[in-house]
Scaffold this motif. Structure first.
Motif, PDB file in Angstrom:
ATOM      1  N   CYS A  51       0.844  -1.205   0.000  1.00 37.02           N
ATOM      2  CA  CYS A  51       0.000   0.000   0.000  1.00 37.02           C
ATOM      3  C   CYS A  51       0.874   1.247   0.000  1.00 37.02           C
ATOM      4  CB  CYS A  51      -0.889   0.042   1.238  1.00 37.02           C
ATOM      5  SG  CYS A  51      -2.179  -1.197   1.251  1.00 37.02           S
TER       6      CYS A  51
ATOM      7  N   LYS B 103     -14.373  14.578  13.225  1.00 35.82           N
ATOM      8  CA  LYS B 103     -13.766  13.963  14.404  1.00 35.82           C
ATOM      9  C   LYS B 103     -12.279  14.275  14.474  1.00 35.82           C
ATOM     10  CE  LYS B 103     -14.065   9.549  12.001  1.00 35.82           C
ATOM     11  NZ  LYS B 103     -13.914  10.119  10.688  1.00 35.82           N
TER      12      LYS B 103
ATOM     13  N   TYR C 109      -8.732  12.695  15.791  1.00 35.84           N
ATOM     14  CA  TYR C 109      -8.112  11.507  16.353  1.00 35.84           C
ATOM     15  C   TYR C 109      -6.605  11.604  16.399  1.00 35.84           C
ATOM     16  CZ  TYR C 109      -7.875   9.590  11.566  1.00 35.84           C
ATOM     17  OH  TYR C 109      -7.645   9.375  10.232  1.00 35.84           O
TER      18      TYR C 109
ATOM     19  N   ASP D 261      -4.890   1.825   7.675  1.00 34.72           N
ATOM     20  CA  ASP D 261      -5.851   2.667   6.956  1.00 34.72           C
ATOM     21  C   ASP D 261      -5.183   3.837   6.242  1.00 34.72           C
ATOM     22  OD1 ASP D 261      -7.711   1.052   8.080  1.00 34.72           O
ATOM     23  OD2 ASP D 261      -8.896   2.638   9.012  1.00 34.72           O
TER      24      ASP D 261
ATOM     25  N   TYR E 281       1.021  14.154   4.374  1.00 33.67           N
ATOM     26  CA  TYR E 281       0.100  14.922   5.221  1.00 33.67           C
ATOM     27  C   TYR E 281       0.844  15.742   6.278  1.00 33.67           C
ATOM     28  CZ  TYR E 281      -3.343  11.765   3.185  1.00 33.67           C
ATOM     29  OH  TYR E 281      -4.113  11.051   2.312  1.00 33.67           O
TER      30      TYR E 281
ATOM     31  N   ARG F 115      -5.191  17.396  -6.583  1.00 33.97           N
ATOM     32  CA  ARG F 115      -4.558  16.079  -6.743  1.00 33.97           C
ATOM     33  C   ARG F 115      -5.586  14.948  -6.674  1.00 33.97           C
ATOM     34  NH1 ARG F 115      -2.787  12.204  -3.120  1.00 33.97           N
ATOM     35  NH2 ARG F 115      -3.225  13.598  -1.373  1.00 33.97           N
TER      36      ARG F 115
ATOM     37  N   SER G 149      -5.901   8.298  -4.120  1.00 34.31           N
ATOM     38  CA  SER G 149      -5.764   6.870  -4.322  1.00 34.31           C
ATOM     39  C   SER G 149      -7.132   6.188  -4.469  1.00 34.31           C
ATOM     40  CB  SER G 149      -5.024   6.277  -3.121  1.00 34.31           C
ATOM     41  OG  SER G 149      -5.257   4.896  -3.044  1.00 34.31           O
TER      42      SER G 149
ATOM     43  N   HIS H 241      -8.320   4.395  -1.431  1.00 31.48           N
ATOM     44  CA  HIS H 241      -8.947   5.223  -0.409  1.00 31.48           C
ATOM     45  C   HIS H 241     -10.366   5.635  -0.802  1.00 31.48           C
ATOM     46  CE1 HIS H 241      -9.527   7.764   2.939  1.00 31.48           C
ATOM     47  NE2 HIS H 241      -9.592   8.858   2.212  1.00 31.48           N
TER      48      HIS H 241
ATOM     49  N   TYR I 210     -12.497   2.881   0.184  1.00 32.20           N
ATOM     50  CA  TYR I 210     -12.634   2.930   1.651  1.00 32.20           C
ATOM     51  C   TYR I 210     -13.748   3.895   2.035  1.00 32.20           C
ATOM     52  CZ  TYR I 210     -10.778   3.924   6.465  1.00 32.20           C
ATOM     53  OH  TYR I 210     -10.577   4.094   7.822  1.00 32.20           O
TER      54      TYR I 210
ATOM     55  N   SER J  54     -14.909  14.127   1.819  1.00 29.78           N
ATOM     56  CA  SER J  54     -14.082  14.147   3.017  1.00 29.78           C
ATOM     57  C   SER J  54     -13.102  15.302   2.958  1.00 29.78           C
ATOM     58  CB  SER J  54     -13.326  12.832   3.204  1.00 29.78           C
ATOM     59  OG  SER J  54     -12.104  12.873   2.500  1.00 29.78           O
TER      60      SER J  54
ATOM     61  N   SER K 161      -9.511  16.345   5.380  1.00 28.39           N
ATOM     62  CA  SER K 161      -8.772  16.116   6.610  1.00 28.39           C
ATOM     63  C   SER K 161      -7.705  17.174   6.809  1.00 28.39           C
ATOM     64  CB  SER K 161      -8.213  14.698   6.689  1.00 28.39           C
ATOM     65  OG  SER K 161      -7.399  14.430   5.601  1.00 28.39           O
TER      66      SER K 161
ATOM     67  N   SER L  59     -10.736  14.841  10.883  1.00 30.94           N
ATOM     68  CA  SER L  59     -11.243  14.227   9.664  1.00 30.94           C
ATOM     69  C   SER L  59     -12.734  14.512   9.545  1.00 30.94           C
ATOM     70  CB  SER L  59     -10.913  12.735   9.721  1.00 30.94           C
ATOM     71  OG  SER L  59     -11.872  11.987   9.048  1.00 30.94           O
TER      72      SER L  59
ATOM     73  N   HIS M  74     -16.371  14.139   7.308  1.00 30.03           N
ATOM     74  CA  HIS M  74     -17.077  13.295   6.350  1.00 30.03           C
ATOM     75  C   HIS M  74     -18.438  13.867   6.026  1.00 30.03           C
ATOM     76  CE1 HIS M  74     -14.767   9.552   7.964  1.00 30.03           C
ATOM     77  NE2 HIS M  74     -14.082  10.218   7.062  1.00 30.03           N
TER      78      HIS M  74
ATOM     79  N   LEU N 172      -3.271  -4.644   0.401  1.00 31.02           N
ATOM     80  CA  LEU N 172      -4.427  -4.846   1.265  1.00 31.02           C
ATOM     81  C   LEU N 172      -5.609  -4.050   0.719  1.00 31.02           C
ATOM     82  CD1 LEU N 172      -4.729  -6.334   3.998  1.00 31.02           C
ATOM     83  CD2 LEU N 172      -4.456  -4.113   5.095  1.00 31.02           C
TER      84      LEU N 172
HETATM   85  C1  BLA Z   1      -5.819   8.052   3.017  1.00 27.18           C
HETATM   86  N1  BLA Z   1      -7.162   7.131   4.898  1.00 27.18           N
HETATM   87  C2  BLA Z   1      -6.645   8.165   4.183  1.00 27.18           C
HETATM   88  C3  BLA Z   1      -7.055   9.401   4.754  1.00 27.18           C
HETATM   89  C4  BLA Z   1      -7.834   9.100   5.835  1.00 27.18           C
HETATM   90  C5  BLA Z   1      -7.919   7.687   5.908  1.00 27.18           C
HETATM   91  C6  BLA Z   1      -8.468  10.130   6.745  1.00 27.18           C
HETATM   92  C7  BLA Z   1      -6.695  10.787   4.284  1.00 27.18           C
HETATM   93  C8  BLA Z   1      -7.486  11.224   3.121  1.00 27.18           C
HETATM   94  C9  BLA Z   1      -8.769  11.900   3.479  1.00 27.18           C
HETATM   95  O1  BLA Z   1      -8.750  13.059   3.897  1.00 27.18           O
HETATM   96  O2  BLA Z   1      -9.867  11.302   3.309  1.00 27.18           O
HETATM   97  C10 BLA Z   1      -8.588   6.880   6.830  1.00 27.18           C
HETATM   98  N2  BLA Z   1     -10.567   8.021   7.648  1.00 27.18           N
HETATM   99  C11 BLA Z   1      -9.464   7.293   7.826  1.00 27.18           C
HETATM  100  C12 BLA Z   1      -9.299   7.050   9.192  1.00 27.18           C
HETATM  101  C13 BLA Z   1     -10.328   7.651   9.836  1.00 27.18           C
HETATM  102  C14 BLA Z   1     -11.110   8.264   8.845  1.00 27.18           C
HETATM  103  C15 BLA Z   1      -8.219   6.271   9.821  1.00 27.18           C
HETATM  104  O3  BLA Z   1     -12.139   8.907   9.043  1.00 27.18           O
HETATM  105  C16 BLA Z   1     -10.526   7.622  11.274  1.00 27.18           C
HETATM  106  C17 BLA Z   1     -11.331   8.383  11.939  1.00 27.18           C
HETATM  107  N3  BLA Z   1      -6.573   2.475   3.010  1.00 27.18           N
HETATM  108  C18 BLA Z   1      -6.920   1.247   3.490  1.00 27.18           C
HETATM  109  C19 BLA Z   1      -5.982   0.308   2.984  1.00 27.18           C
HETATM  110  C20 BLA Z   1      -5.074   0.998   2.218  1.00 27.18           C
HETATM  111  C21 BLA Z   1      -5.459   2.377   2.242  1.00 27.18           C
HETATM  112  C22 BLA Z   1      -6.021  -1.160   3.317  1.00 27.18           C
HETATM  113  O4  BLA Z   1      -7.858   1.007   4.219  1.00 27.18           O
HETATM  114  C23 BLA Z   1      -3.899   0.473   1.483  1.00 27.18           C
HETATM  115  C24 BLA Z   1      -3.951  -0.396   0.494  1.00 27.18           C
HETATM  116  C25 BLA Z   1      -4.785   3.395   1.547  1.00 27.18           C
HETATM  117  N4  BLA Z   1      -5.577   5.562   2.603  1.00 27.18           N
HETATM  118  C26 BLA Z   1      -4.903   4.817   1.694  1.00 27.18           C
HETATM  119  C27 BLA Z   1      -4.196   5.702   0.816  1.00 27.18           C
HETATM  120  C28 BLA Z   1      -4.489   7.000   1.218  1.00 27.18           C
HETATM  121  C29 BLA Z   1      -5.356   6.902   2.348  1.00 27.18           C
HETATM  122  C30 BLA Z   1      -3.279   5.265  -0.319  1.00 27.18           C
HETATM  123  C31 BLA Z   1      -3.970   8.271   0.606  1.00 27.18           C
HETATM  124  C32 BLA Z   1      -5.030   8.917  -0.198  1.00 27.18           C
HETATM  125  C33 BLA Z   1      -4.446  10.098  -0.928  1.00 27.18           C
HETATM  126  O5  BLA Z   1      -4.218  11.140  -0.284  1.00 27.18           O
HETATM  127  O6  BLA Z   1      -4.214   9.962  -2.133  1.00 27.18           O
END
Ligand code: BLA
Length: 513
Positions: A12, A169, A171, A202, A211, A249, A252, A255, A258, A267, A269, A283, A285, A462
């Motif tokens: 990842c 929220k 965190y 995550d 970030y 930009r 991913s 994400h 997700y 979203s 953050s 963060s 939503h 993942l």
């Molecule tokens: C990015 N994952 C993020 C971001 C958050 C989270 C906040 C930042 C981007 C955004 O502002 O939305 C996750 N969101 C959360 C968490 C909370 C929340 C922890 O609200 C808790 C309160 N993600 C996965 C898996 C991978 C993954 C398994 O679940 C890897 C394969 C990747 N997450 C991932 C990537 C980014 C990301 C690559 C970067 C996204 C980007 O900025 O391009």
């Protein structure tokens, strides 16, 4: 299997999120050469925004599209690699002769490229009418809040007011990069995540690095179709364009999945960075797509910076106070030892200080095969065995473990009695030790969703999980970890005790002589 999982998590972190080759389509982007100001790259969606084919713009002077005098003025204020953009809230743009449309413009330089981003025009009065008053309230109330949770609660409430997101929220990341939700402001109809723990996986490492530098990002609509940059490689550098600091930009796809799994389409953050470390995030939503203007983003970024400073000040204060308290206890202990002319007697005389100093449940002192204990400890035989084990690894000045069954696997009887141990040697010659013990603290973690450990067949990475329903895990065999202040305090105590022991030895030698 654990190995495979770790590899999938690592994969990842290989995704190059700073060079996605495309943008989110709620605006358009131009890369312009300097000093000529000719268009080098354009996002394909200029077709939709301006009715112009992106390819027809390449090589054209920017002045064909817009009056460049204000841009040149903005550029003068920009340094060579300036991530803080210049901003014009209303730029009229269109091919010469055609009626213009008005846009907000952000310009920044990164790695030698001048990047211009255009978004829907804003109302410049918004800052004075709403944002400044809200910021003022926030800062005033922040000064009255002492507790971390209260600071965070204030911040999420204010961000929610400023932006209108449905759930906001705050965190904090722990030592393993898992994030625990400390404060939340949420509209009815959204599930609450307060108190839940989001696993480190995550947010992969490269995203955390980004970030730390770029403090704010918005995903306006998780269902968007990315708009590619044309041409894909920047003609100046021959490389994909680095969009680390571009507001548009493209993010991913993992994400985005997700977010959809979580039922959020928009979203934002905001990074909380403390002493160069990503301490946590605010963060936001929303179940529906949502736009955030540059002015609102800037207000949120500023709010995040103020919050970070406040948390940092609070942490430094707490740390300084703890160090002072600890020093008091060390002095107290040392004077008891000096008064009685015996380290063991001093230890025996002040059991509360010995235990309170380290936040321990029991302690033992071993000298000359004698073992004295205070509080709740394993039996002497086990303690002596531990001292022997410690003696075989003399290189460490302080030994500490918050999980004996993991770190000293060959002493299961010891692990039955306690879970944590910290030890200092108090003699340069003999196996003499001061040892503290901590009980097991059964730890329950309320995860935001059960880990699914799904590995994507194509990428080997993942996949994001599908449920964020609370899932409780019980961890056994762990004590409260020994923190850095206590460990450093123990080292200090060790040096001082060695001094006492040495002085005593000299006195004895003098008496004998
Ligand atoms: C990015 N994952 C993020 C971001 C958050 C989270 C906040 C930042 C981007 C955004 O502002 O939305 C996750 N969101 C959360 C968490 C909370 C929340 C922890 O609200 C808790 C309160 N993600 C996965 C898996 C991978 C993954 C398994 O679940 C890897 C394969 C990747 N997450 C991932 C990537 C980014 C990301 C690559 C970067 C996204 C980007 O900025 O391009």
């Amino acid at each position: 299997e654990a190995q495979e999982l770790l590899q999938a998590i690592d994969r990842c972190a290989d995704e190059p999120i700073h060079i996605p080759g495309s943008i989110q389509p709620h605006g358009f982007l131009l890369v312009v050469s300097e000093p000529e100001l000719q268009v080098q790259q354009a996002s394909e969606n200029v077709q939709l925004w301006l009715g112009i084919d992106a390819r027809s713009l390449l090589g054209q002077p920017l002045s064909d599209l817009l009056p460049t005098a204000r841009i040149e003025a903005g550029l003068e204020a920009l340094s060579a690699d300036d991530h803080n953009p210049f901003h014009l809230s209303d730029v009229s743009i269109g091919l010469a002769g055609a009626a213009g449309q008005t846009f907000a413009l952000l310009g920044h330089r990164h790695r030698g490229q001048l990047i211009l981003e255009f978004e829907r025009a804003e109302n410049p009065a918004q800052a004075y009418d709403t944002l400044y008053p809200l910021m003022r309230t926030f800062v005033a109330q922040l000064q009255d809040s002492r507790e971390l949770e209260a600071l965070c609660q204030l911040a999420v409430r204010e961000v929610k007011r400023i932006t209108g997101f449905g759930r906001v929220k705050a965190y904090r990341f722990d030592a393993e990069d898992n994030g625990v939700v400390l404060a939340e402001a949420v509209d009815p109809g959204y599930p609450s995540y307060l108190g839940l723990c989001f696993p480190a996986a995550d947010i992969p490492q490269q995203a955390r690095r980004l970030y730390r530098e770029n403090l704010i990002r918005v995903i306006q609509d998780a269902n968007y179709q990315p708009s590619p940059l044309i041409p894909a490689l920047n003609p100046g550098s021959g490389a994909p364009l680095d969009l680390s600091f571009a507001a548009l930009r493209s993010v991913s796809p993992v994400h985005l999945q997700y977010m959809r799994n979580m039922g959020t389409l928009a979203s934002m953050s905001i990074s909380i960075v403390i002493r160069d470390r990503l301490w946590g995030l605010i963060s936001c939503h929303d179940a529906e797509p949502r736009a955030v203007t540059y002015q609102t983003r800037t207000a949120c970024e500023l709010l995040g910076r103020i919050l970070s400073l406040q948390i940092e000040a609070r942490e430094s204060e707490t740390l300084a106070q703890r160090k002072l308290d600890l020093r008091d206890q060390i002095v107290h202990l040392l004077s008891a030892m000096a008064d009685r002319d015996s380290v063991v007697e001093g230890f025996r005389h002040l059991p509360e200080v010995v235990l309170g100093f380290a936040g321990a449940d029991g302690a033992a002192i071993i000298s000359a095969d004698k073992c004295e204990t205070v509080g709740n400890t394993p039996d002497h035989e086990q303690i002596l065995q531990l001292a022997q084990w410690l003696g075989e690894r003399r290189d460490e000045l302080v030994f500490h473990s918050d999980c004996i069954s993991r770190d000293i696997p060959d002493m299961p009887a010891l692990a039955e009695h306690c879970a944590g141990v910290m030890a200092i040697s108090i003699s340069r010659l003999h196996a003499h030790y001061l040892i503290w013990f901590r009980h097991e603290q059964i730890k329950t973690v309320n995860w935001a969703g059960q880990p699914e450990k799904q590995i994507d067949r194509q990428s080997g990475a993942l996949s994001p999980r599908h449920s964020f329903e609370q899932w409780q895990e019980t961890l056994r065999g762990y004590a409260q970890p020994w923190d850095q202040v206590v460990i450093e305090g123990a080292l200090e105590l060790r040096n001082a005790v060695l001094g006492i022991v040495l002085r005593k030895a000299e006195e004895m030698a003098q008496l004998a002589g």
